[in-house]
Every structure is written in structure tokens, then in C-alpha cells.
Design an enzyme around this catalytic site. Structure first.
Site, PDB file in Angstrom:
ATOM      1  N   SER A  10       4.937  33.595  -4.623  1.00  0.00           N
ATOM      2  CA  SER A  10       5.805  34.664  -5.135  1.00  0.00           C
ATOM      3  C   SER A  10       5.696  34.801  -6.650  1.00  0.00           C
ATOM      4  CB  SER A  10       7.256  34.375  -4.736  1.00  0.00           C
ATOM      5  OG  SER A  10       7.635  33.098  -5.247  1.00  0.00           O
ATOM      6  N   GLY A  11       4.507  34.481  -7.203  1.00  0.00           N
ATOM      7  CA  GLY A  11       4.271  34.701  -8.629  1.00  0.00           C
ATOM      8  C   GLY A  11       3.731  36.109  -8.861  1.00  0.00           C
ATOM      9  N   ALA A  13       0.713  37.390  -8.838  1.00  0.00           N
ATOM     10  CA  ALA A  13      -0.294  37.909  -7.906  1.00  0.00           C
ATOM     11  C   ALA A  13       0.346  38.267  -6.573  1.00  0.00           C
ATOM     12  CB  ALA A  13      -1.399  36.871  -7.711  1.00  0.00           C
ATOM     13  N   LYS A  32       6.957  27.950  -1.873  1.00  0.00           N
ATOM     14  CA  LYS A  32       7.388  26.558  -1.918  1.00  0.00           C
ATOM     15  C   LYS A  32       8.573  26.487  -2.884  1.00  0.00           C
ATOM     16  CE  LYS A  32       4.164  23.915  -4.052  1.00  0.00           C
ATOM     17  NZ  LYS A  32       2.978  23.072  -4.200  1.00  0.00           N
ATOM     18  N   GLU A 110      -4.114  36.420 -30.220  1.00  0.00           N
ATOM     19  CA  GLU A 110      -4.348  35.041 -29.759  1.00  0.00           C
ATOM     20  C   GLU A 110      -5.815  34.691 -29.949  1.00  0.00           C
ATOM     21  OE1 GLU A 110      -0.797  34.446 -26.500  1.00  0.00           O
ATOM     22  OE2 GLU A 110      -2.735  35.041 -25.718  1.00  0.00           O
ATOM     23  N   ASP A 213      -2.653  23.878  -3.700  1.00  0.00           N
ATOM     24  CA  ASP A 213      -2.469  23.993  -2.243  1.00  0.00           C
ATOM     25  C   ASP A 213      -3.348  25.087  -1.630  1.00  0.00           C
ATOM     26  OD1 ASP A 213      -0.517  22.203  -2.908  1.00  0.00           O
ATOM     27  OD2 ASP A 213       1.150  23.313  -2.049  1.00  0.00           O
ATOM     28  N   HIS A 234      -5.039  23.513 -22.822  1.00  0.00           N
ATOM     29  CA  HIS A 234      -4.438  24.289 -23.923  1.00  0.00           C
ATOM     30  C   HIS A 234      -4.351  23.370 -25.129  1.00  0.00           C
ATOM     31  CE1 HIS A 234      -1.751  26.830 -26.219  1.00  0.00           C
ATOM     32  NE2 HIS A 234      -1.844  27.770 -25.288  1.00  0.00           N
ATOM     33  N   ARG A 282     -10.138  28.481 -26.814  1.00  0.00           N
ATOM     34  CA  ARG A 282      -9.370  27.257 -26.533  1.00  0.00           C
ATOM     35  C   ARG A 282     -10.193  26.001 -26.364  1.00  0.00           C
ATOM     36  NH1 ARG A 282      -4.913  29.635 -22.439  1.00  0.00           N
ATOM     37  NH2 ARG A 282      -3.947  30.804 -24.117  1.00  0.00           N
ATOM     38  N   HIS A 343      -4.028  23.223 -18.668  1.00  0.00           N
ATOM     39  CA  HIS A 343      -3.226  24.455 -18.727  1.00  0.00           C
ATOM     40  C   HIS A 343      -3.577  25.465 -17.637  1.00  0.00           C
ATOM     41  CE1 HIS A 343      -0.901  27.623 -20.586  1.00  0.00           C
ATOM     42  NE2 HIS A 343      -1.973  28.401 -20.736  1.00  0.00           N
ATOM     43  N   ARG A 378     -11.267  30.601 -19.787  1.00  0.00           N
ATOM     44  CA  ARG A 378     -10.467  31.834 -19.759  1.00  0.00           C
ATOM     45  C   ARG A 378     -10.032  32.243 -21.157  1.00  0.00           C
ATOM     46  NH1 ARG A 378      -4.774  32.877 -19.541  1.00  0.00           N
ATOM     47  NH2 ARG A 378      -4.403  30.622 -19.576  1.00  0.00           N
TER      48      ARG A 378
HETATM   49  P1  FAD Z   1       1.945  31.286  -9.764  1.00  0.00           P
HETATM   50  O1  FAD Z   1       2.752  32.141 -10.655  1.00  0.00           O
HETATM   51  O2  FAD Z   1       1.680  29.897 -10.199  1.00  0.00           O
HETATM   52  O3  FAD Z   1       2.695  31.281  -8.374  1.00  0.00           O
HETATM   53  C1  FAD Z   1       2.260  30.453  -7.316  1.00  0.00           C
HETATM   54  C2  FAD Z   1       3.183  30.684  -6.131  1.00  0.00           C
HETATM   55  O4  FAD Z   1       2.636  30.041  -4.998  1.00  0.00           O
HETATM   56  C3  FAD Z   1       4.574  30.114  -6.311  1.00  0.00           C
HETATM   57  O5  FAD Z   1       5.510  30.990  -5.739  1.00  0.00           O
HETATM   58  C4  FAD Z   1       4.528  28.822  -5.515  1.00  0.00           C
HETATM   59  O6  FAD Z   1       5.781  28.411  -5.024  1.00  0.00           O
HETATM   60  C5  FAD Z   1       3.627  29.256  -4.374  1.00  0.00           C
HETATM   61  N1  FAD Z   1       2.970  28.164  -3.669  1.00  0.00           N
HETATM   62  C6  FAD Z   1       2.056  27.267  -4.116  1.00  0.00           C
HETATM   63  N2  FAD Z   1       1.700  26.421  -3.131  1.00  0.00           N
HETATM   64  C7  FAD Z   1       2.407  26.784  -2.039  1.00  0.00           C
HETATM   65  C8  FAD Z   1       2.494  26.295  -0.716  1.00  0.00           C
HETATM   66  N3  FAD Z   1       1.802  25.237  -0.292  1.00  0.00           N
HETATM   67  N4  FAD Z   1       3.341  26.922   0.140  1.00  0.00           N
HETATM   68  C9  FAD Z   1       4.080  27.989  -0.245  1.00  0.00           C
HETATM   69  N5  FAD Z   1       4.025  28.488  -1.487  1.00  0.00           N
HETATM   70  C10 FAD Z   1       3.198  27.896  -2.363  1.00  0.00           C
HETATM   71  N6  FAD Z   1      -1.294  33.558 -18.655  1.00  0.00           N
HETATM   72  C11 FAD Z   1      -1.318  34.712 -19.375  1.00  0.00           C
HETATM   73  O7  FAD Z   1      -2.069  35.633 -19.038  1.00  0.00           O
HETATM   74  N7  FAD Z   1      -0.530  34.837 -20.468  1.00  0.00           N
HETATM   75  C12 FAD Z   1       0.303  33.864 -20.898  1.00  0.00           C
HETATM   76  O8  FAD Z   1       1.013  34.027 -21.875  1.00  0.00           O
HETATM   77  C13 FAD Z   1       0.332  32.650 -20.169  1.00  0.00           C
HETATM   78  N8  FAD Z   1       1.129  31.623 -20.573  1.00  0.00           N
HETATM   79  C14 FAD Z   1       1.210  30.503 -19.790  1.00  0.00           C
HETATM   80  C15 FAD Z   1       2.105  29.490 -20.152  1.00  0.00           C
HETATM   81  C16 FAD Z   1       2.246  28.371 -19.330  1.00  0.00           C
HETATM   82  C17 FAD Z   1       3.208  27.285 -19.723  1.00  0.00           C
HETATM   83  C18 FAD Z   1       1.471  28.253 -18.155  1.00  0.00           C
HETATM   84  C19 FAD Z   1       1.595  27.052 -17.271  1.00  0.00           C
HETATM   85  C20 FAD Z   1       0.564  29.253 -17.818  1.00  0.00           C
HETATM   86  C21 FAD Z   1       0.435  30.380 -18.618  1.00  0.00           C
HETATM   87  N9  FAD Z   1      -0.445  31.409 -18.283  1.00  0.00           N
HETATM   88  C22 FAD Z   1      -0.472  32.556 -19.031  1.00  0.00           C
HETATM   89  C23 FAD Z   1      -1.165  31.377 -17.013  1.00  0.00           C
HETATM   90  C24 FAD Z   1      -0.409  32.248 -15.992  1.00  0.00           C
HETATM   91  O9  FAD Z   1       0.982  32.073 -16.151  1.00  0.00           O
HETATM   92  C25 FAD Z   1      -0.790  31.892 -14.564  1.00  0.00           C
HETATM   93  O10 FAD Z   1      -2.168  31.801 -14.428  1.00  0.00           O
HETATM   94  C26 FAD Z   1      -0.274  32.955 -13.605  1.00  0.00           C
HETATM   95  O11 FAD Z   1       1.100  33.148 -13.780  1.00  0.00           O
HETATM   96  C27 FAD Z   1      -0.576  32.554 -12.167  1.00  0.00           C
HETATM   97  O12 FAD Z   1       0.080  33.450 -11.315  1.00  0.00           O
HETATM   98  P2  FAD Z   1      -0.134  33.320  -9.756  1.00  0.00           P
HETATM   99  O13 FAD Z   1       0.638  34.432  -9.150  1.00  0.00           O
HETATM  100  O14 FAD Z   1      -1.572  33.206  -9.466  1.00  0.00           O
HETATM  101  O15 FAD Z   1       0.520  31.914  -9.380  1.00  0.00           O
HETATM  102  C1  SIN Z   2      -0.076  30.957 -24.663  1.00  0.00           C
HETATM  103  O1  SIN Z   2       0.925  31.618 -24.839  1.00  0.00           O
HETATM  104  O2  SIN Z   2      -0.661  30.297 -25.515  1.00  0.00           O
HETATM  105  C2  SIN Z   2      -0.628  30.955 -23.279  1.00  0.00           C
HETATM  106  C3  SIN Z   2      -1.411  32.172 -23.111  1.00  0.00           C
HETATM  107  C4  SIN Z   2      -2.317  31.999 -21.935  1.00  0.00           C
HETATM  108  O3  SIN Z   2      -2.348  30.939 -21.319  1.00  0.00           O
HETATM  109  O4  SIN Z   2      -3.026  32.951 -21.653  1.00  0.00           O
END
Ligand code: FAD
Ligand code: SIN
Length: 525
Positions: A10-11, A13, A32, A110, A213, A234, A282, A343, A378
Site C-alpha cells: 500500500s505504498g 506503487a 503487512k 539533489e 518479501d 545513502h 550517492r 537506503h 539510482r
Molecule cells: P513501499 O512504500 O516500501 O511499500 C511497500 C508496501 O508493501 C507496504 O505497504 C508494505 O506493508 C507492503 N509489504 C511488503 N511486504 C509485504 C508482505 N509480505 N505482505 C503484505 N504486504 C507487504 N525516493 C524518492 O524518490 N524521493 C525521496 O525523497 C526518497 N526519500 C526516501 C527516504 C527514506 C528514509 C527512504 C527509506 C526511502 C526514500 N526514497 C525516496 C525511496 C522511496 O521512498 C521508495 O523507494 C518508495 O517509496 C518505494 O515505494 P513502493 O510503493 O515500491 O514500496
Molecule cells: C533524500 O531525501 O535524500 C532521499 C531522496 C531519495 O532517496 O531519492
């Protein structure tokens, strides 16, 4: 439960795809823990998009490929970069309160970006994006959100006698965290949006659930996985004995922050990248900090923005300023102690431009994938962007091809007849800690073949132990995650051992040169 499409995650994507699909289909979103437990909610810096005067798609494409050390697929980079302005417009429509400057969106800068190109909500962009997507999903009658479900394995032909061996995916088995029961959730199409595998390392900015996962589930079901050796560190995670994974956004360097050696007081980046200094990509900055820490026997280096006006610092970085004040650091007057930490997972499940994996009916989007966008490293703020672009692309492809997806067959219930309750939870805890330690020490920023082989040896032994445990005891979230962490560690180490060069994030003392041709590391199950 049965839906048209099952989305795991639920992120950014998962919810982007859910909102696009729900215009026509019934969508089930499983997560999760809580619905805001992924990395999306933690993103700080922002989202890259060509919106400023003087900036061009070609510049964004070039910056992405320079950061990615040429391993990127140009077709994917173009695909994503050209869709960025639309993605931002859609988020504005959903109510994300991006910072503005006059009539336009404010753009910050950045590392690795040749222009100001990052739209943001102060220094907490991810939280605002997560809330906007979730609010829209909660209001949509075609979307069912089910938190508290830890997905275990994809439901494939292998679980259904009639289809044995087809590789077709019809959903997922998931543990209901409240009842301890395993349920089957089925759909005509399934989308993995499970985020990265950062927690395989002892020090990581990623949240607790980033245990690879989705990557492990897809691998076990028979999908290819690529470039897992490309783990991004990072450069600036807060060094603090109590707060272990607090990121100090790259935008602090983008707005003038300098890296200093706390022993000598010297600004050291000129010794490593004289032209780009603190705004080099980075991998370059993280290796420079690592080298400085090792050469001088330091615990951390300093990130200093105290030469800027205090109001400017407070205005641009309210969340970080507040957090640090609570820890006794006033960033308007004092330098911040920082260290590199894992990171971002650049590699993952191989997908095409429509988000299709190798397995019929299985799509993937976001950090769990290798789309070809990031290559060997990245570029900052390209990752949320990838989630929006591929979430929409996967949804569009599912809608286009809907009539070709058949109904799921009757699915066998989860078999618990041969397992009992675990009597030794300590085994899980011990193995979690062990994996994360040796991955940090042997498979970190600077690698050698010997250290990688040591890690591989440990992984082999742990597989025996964890598989034995998994075969005898009822599943729990910790056990499911441990199994996936171990699988992710295995994929990372195997990929790293295959790459006989140093490129981007993969730096090995045994092969310090970069080979003339950039070739993906693709593992086939
Ligand atoms: P996520 O947002 O990680 O969501 C994963 C989902 O999958 C969650 O809901 C989780 O509960 C679920 N899940 C996982 N495993 C299971 C399972 N087994 N069963 C059920 N559900 C499961 N990127 C940028 O572009 N800009 C930024 O400024 C930036 N800053 C960042 C700062 C930090 C501190 C971090 C950690 C990352 C940052 N990133 C940034 C990277 C970016 O946030 C992530 O790559 C992105 O949000 C990933 O999104 P996603 O939807 O792929 O997964
Ligand atoms: C940050 O804010 O430095 C993270 C940005 C990113 O991971 O893309």
C-alpha cells in the site's frame, strides 16, 4: 477473498495502481502491518520532474544514466522521465500540497541533478504523498484495503493440480496477523508492490518491513531477478546511538550543506570529486565518507549547513530541524554527525515497460522491481517517480488485456497439518541479527571476493536451519520475513559474485576497473 486484481503493498506503487484500476475493476490491497508502514511514508527529499526553465527531458535522462553508470536501459529512462510532469500533475489533483514559489512549484536540488528539479513538501514529501493516495483509496468503493496481512507465497499453477507447472499466478497466501490463520486471496491478475530489501543490512534508512518479501516470493514462483548487487547506500544517515535510521535528506547538501572531517575540520569532498563535491552521485559520496571514516578511525563525519541563515534552514528542513533539536543538535548552529547506511534496492524482479514480470498474471511496480531505470545507481528522487509511472503502466496494461485473463481455479487451502507452534522464537531473532551483521560487514560499500564467499557460506548454513524451521513450525510474520531476508541476501551475494568489475554501487577491490560494456546481472530461478 476474491477480487479482480490483488495488489500486495500500500505504498506509492501499490496505491497508484489501485486508483487507476478501480475506475473499472474491484481491487484488493493487502499490506503487512499498517497501511503506512512502507518506505513511501518516510521519503524526505521529493520527486524528480522536468518542470523548471532551462531544464530538458534530455538533461534528466543524461543525469539518470550518469548516476546509473550506463547500466540503465535508455528506453525505460525515457519512458519514466517523459511521464514525470503528468505524474506530478496527478498528485496535485489528488491534493498533495507541494511547496510553491509564486505561481510555480518550488524545485530543490539533489546530488547528480544538473538542474533544480525536485518537487517536495518541505522535507517530508513521502508522508504527504502517502496520505493523499490513501485518502483517495479509502474513498473509492472499488478498493478494499486489508492491512495486517503478511503475504507468504504467490498462488501459482504449482499449488493447483490441473495447472501444475504453468507459472500462472492467481493471487497470494497471506497470514492474518491478528488471528494467525493463513488465507488465500485470489484474482485474475496480481501486482507486487512490496518495496525493497534494505533491512538485510544492519544499518538502513528503510523501515522495519523492508525485508525483500516480494522479490523472494517472485523468485520462488519462478520469475527472474536482476542487478541485486546494486544496493544503494545513502551518504547521510544520522549517527546517533539511540536513533538508528533517521535520514538527513540529500537536499541539505543540495541547499549548501558541506561534509567535514570532524578530526581535521577539512571539507573533504574535493579530494574525491573535485568538480561535483557534495553533489556527486550517492555512490561517490558514500564511498568518500566510508574512506574518510576508515582512514581516520572516525565514528562519523559532519554535515554542516550552519553557515546558511537560520531562518532559511528552519524553513527548508522543519522536520529534520525539529527532530535534531529533540536530540540536542541545533543544525542552524552545529554540524550534524552522519554515516552512510543502506537506503535503496536498485535491483529486483525483472519487468517490462508495462510492469509485466515473466509469470503470466503477475505484475510488479516500484522498489521491488528492476525496470531498467536505475542501472547501477539510482539518481536521487527518481524512485517515487518510478512508482507512479509503473503503477499506472501496469494498471493500463491489465485493463487493456482484461479479457485475456481467465478466472482463478479453485485454490487449495493452506496446509497446516504437519506443523506445530514454534517452541524456539530465539532462533528467528538470532538469525535475523546474524544475516544483517554479515551483510553489513562482508557485502557493504566496498567488497572483495573473499568476503562475498564468506557471506555465501553463512547463507548456505542458514538456509538449512531456516528451511528446517519453516517446515516444522506455524508461520509468523518474523519467520516469513526471515526466510525472505535470507533469500534476498542470497540473491545479492550471488549477483555480486557474478560481476567481475566495479560499476556504480558495486565496488570490489578484486575488480576495480569498469568493463567497456554494461551488462545486467540476471539470475534465472
Ligand atoms: P513501499 O512504500 O516500501 O511499500 C511497500 C508496501 O508493501 C507496504 O505497504 C508494505 O506493508 C507492503 N509489504 C511488503 N511486504 C509485504 C508482505 N509480505 N505482505 C503484505 N504486504 C507487504 N525516493 C524518492 O524518490 N524521493 C525521496 O525523497 C526518497 N526519500 C526516501 C527516504 C527514506 C528514509 C527512504 C527509506 C526511502 C526514500 N526514497 C525516496 C525511496 C522511496 O521512498 C521508495 O523507494 C518508495 O517509496 C518505494 O515505494 P513502493 O510503493 O515500491 O514500496
Ligand atoms: C533524500 O531525501 O535524500 C532521499 C531522496 C531519495 O532517496 O531519492
Amino acid at each position: 477473498m476474491q477480487a479482480d486484481v490483488v495488489i500486495i503493498g500500500s505504498g506509492a506503487a501499490g496505491l497508484t495502481a489501485a486508483l487507476a484500476l478501480a475506475q473499472q475493476l474491484k481491487v484488493l490491497v493487502l499490506a503487512k502491518g499498517t497501511l503506512t508502514g512502507g518506505s513511501t511514508a518516510w521519503a524526505q527529499g521529493g520527486i524528480a520532474a522536468v518542470l523548471g526553465t532551462g531544464d530538458t527531458f534530455e538533461d534528466h535522462i543524461r543525469d539518470t544514466m550518469v548516476a546509473g553508470a550506463g547500466l540503465n536501459h535508455r528506453e525505460t529512462v525515457e519512458f519514466v522521465v517523459e511521464r514525470a510532469p503528468h505524474a506530478i500533475a496527478r498528485l496535485v489533483e489528488l491534493g498533495v500540497p507541494f511547496n510553491t514559489e509564486g505561481e510555480s512549484l518550488h524545485l530543490t536540488r539533489e546530488g547528480g541533478h544538473s538542474h533544480r528539479r525536485i518537487v517536495h513538501v518541505d522535507d517530508a514529501t513521502g508522508w504527504a504523498v502517502q496520505q493523499a493516495l490513501l485518502t483517495a483509496a479509502q474513498a473509492n468503493p472499488n478498493i478494499t484495503l486489508l492491512p495486517g496481512r503478511t503475504c507468504i507465497d504467490l498462488i501459482t499453477g504449482r499449488h493447483e493440480a490441473r495447472y501444475s507447472g504453468s507459472g500462472r499466478v492467481w493471487g497470494v497466501y497471506a497470514l492474518d496477523e491478528a488471528t494467525g490463520k493463513v488465507e488465500a486471496h485470489t484474482g485474475r491478475a496480481t501486482l507486487l508492490a512490496t518495496g525493497g530489501a534494505g533491512r538485510v543490512y544492519q544499518f538502513s534508512t528503510a523501515p522495519r518491513g523492508a525485508t525483500g518479501d516480494g522479490i523472494a516470493m517472485a523468485w520462488r514462483a519462478g520469475a527472474r531477478v536482476a542487478n541485486m548487487e546494486m544496493m544503494q547506500f545513502h551518504p547521510t544517515c544520522l549517527y546517533n546511538l539511540e536513533v538508528k535510521n533517521f535520514l538527513i535528506t540529500e537536499a541539505v547538501r543540495g541547499e549548501g550543506g558541506r561534509l567535514l572531517n570532524p578530526r581535521t575540520g577539512k571539507r573533504f569532498m574535493a579530494d574525491y570529486d573535485a568538480e561535483r563535491l557534495e553533489l556527486a552521485p550517492r555512490d561517490v559520496v558514500a564511498r568518500a565518507i566510508d574512506s574518510e571514516i576508515k582512514r581516520f578511525g572516525l565514528d562519523y563525519v559532519h554535515l554542516d549547513i550552519s553557515h546558511m541563515e537560520p531562518d532559511f534552514v528552519r524553513h527548508h528542513f522543519p522536520t529534520i530541524h525539529e527532530k535534531l533539536l529533540g536530540l540536542g543538535i541545533d543544525m542552524t548552529r552545529q554540524p550534524i554527525p552522519v554515516v552512510p547506511a543502506q537506503h535503496y534496492t536498485c535491483g529486483g524482479v525483472v519487468i517490462d515497460l508495462a510492469g509485466r514480470t515473466d509469470l503470466p498474471g503477475l505484475y510488479a511496480a516500484g522498489e521491488c522491481t528492476d525496470s531498467g531505470l536505475h542501472g547501477a545507481n539510482r539518481l536521487a528522487s527518481n524512485s517515487l517517480l518510478e512508482c507512479f509511472v509503473f503503477g499506472e503502466a501496469a494498471a493500463a496494461d491489465i485493463l487493456d488485456r482484461w479479457d485475456a485473463f481467465d478466472e482463478p481455479p479453485p485454490i487449495r487451502a493452506w496446509d497446516e497439518s504437519r506443523v506445530t507452534n514454534s517452541d524456539e522464537e530465539v532462533v528467528i531473532k538470532q538469525n535475523w541479527t546474524e544475516i544483517r551483521r554479515f551483510m553489513w560487514n562482508y557485502v557493504g560499500i566496498v567488497r572483495t571476493t573473499r568476503r562475498l564467499e564468506r557471506a555465501q557460506h553463512r547463507i548456505k548454513l542458514l538456509f538449512e536451519e531456516v528451511n528446517d524451521y519453516y517446515g516444522h513450525f506455524r508461520v509468523s510474520t518474523d519467520l516469513i520475513e526471515l526466510r525472505n531476508l535470507l533469500q534476498s541476501a542470497d540473491l545479492i551475494v550471488r549477483s555480486a559474485l557474478r560481476r567481475h568489475e566495479s560499476r556504480g554501487l558495486h565496488y570490489t577491490l578484486d575488480y576495480p576497473e569498469t568493463l567497456p560494456a554494461a551488462v545486467d546481472t540476471v539470475l534465472v530461478p
